[in-house]
Design an enzyme around this catalytic site. Structure first.
Site: not given
Length: 251
Positions: A142, A158-159, A155
């Protein structure tokens, strides 16, 4: 593509992007296996897509549970005999918050799906790809995994991890004919996009940056990029993180 049957496995197949990816591979002659935790939505996808049940099937699975992943991959291989493309679309955004308010439970669940789930799928699919001496993996990064956006430490990080794992696998398994790449979208026109905007407004009510093209990507446009990364024409692309954000990160 050749006349040889090819098989694509898609996680997060019930989501907006996953649904488009399933259709793209199906329309290009692949057998497709849909994986998601939402069984009702997978059933709806089967019906709405009008798919040949001999070519498309699904398994309801929580990809953060290794026993489920191992069992389902074994079933796929018993049924289909091979896996040519693995597309790890499944991910969750979790709850936006400043770091001091970001709960560990929220952070941990994001990693269980986005990072551990992606790892587990590669871990259990790679032996089959090694045996057949080829395969393509596309993981979902992302733009959030390429910079430090506020309110999404779970988030976003994590990407970053997914992008890094992809490069590890590309380096390790390229000599065996297996390519791994990640795709990093910006905003995509899905229900997750709408929900994310509403959540984000709790902390930042400024105008959303859609990039110079002025609109979010459509799921089908992301599916086009994913499919290309699994074609022979993209052979020289390995270990790349393909930015598909409409130029959002330009400014």
């Amino acid at each position: 593509m050749s006349n040889e049957k090819k098989v694509c496995v898609v996680t997060g197949a019930a989501g907006g992007i996953g649904t488009a990816i399933v259709k793209k591979f199906y329309d290009n002659g692949y057998d497709v296996v849909m994986l998601d935790v939402a069984g009702d939505k997978l059933q709806k996808n089967m019906a709405d897509g009008g798919y040949d049940p001999n070519r498309v099937c699904y398994y309801v699975m929580d990809l953060s549970q290794e026993d489920q992943v191992k069992d389902v991959v074994a079933k796929i291989l018993a049924d289909k005999g091979r896996i040519d493309a693995l597309v790890n679309t499944a991910s969750i955004v979790g709850k936006y918050n400043p770091t001091v308010d970001y709960s560990f439970a929220n952070f941990k669940r994001i990693y269980e799906i986005n990072v551990f789930g992606t790892f587990l799928m590669m871990h259990h699919v790679l032996p089959a790809m090694v045996k057949q001496k080829g395969g393509c993996i596309v993981n979902f990064g992302s733009v959030s995994g390429m910079t430090g956006y506020t309110f999404e430490i779970g988030y976003g990080s994590s990407k970053w991890a997914v992008i890094g794992m992809t490069k590890n696998v590309a380096n390790e398994y390229g000599p065996m004919g297996i390519r791994a790449n990640s795709i990093s979208p910006g905003w995509v026109n899905t229900p997750m996009f709408t929900a994310t905007l509403e959540d984000y407004k709790n902390f930042d009510d400024s105008e959303v940056n859609l990039g110079p093209l002025g609109r979010p990507a459509e799921p089908e446009e992301i599916a086009d990029v994913v499919y290309y990364l699994c074609t022979p024409e993209s052979f020289i692309i390995n270990g790349a993180n393909v930015l598909a954000d409409g130029g959002k990160m330009l400014g």
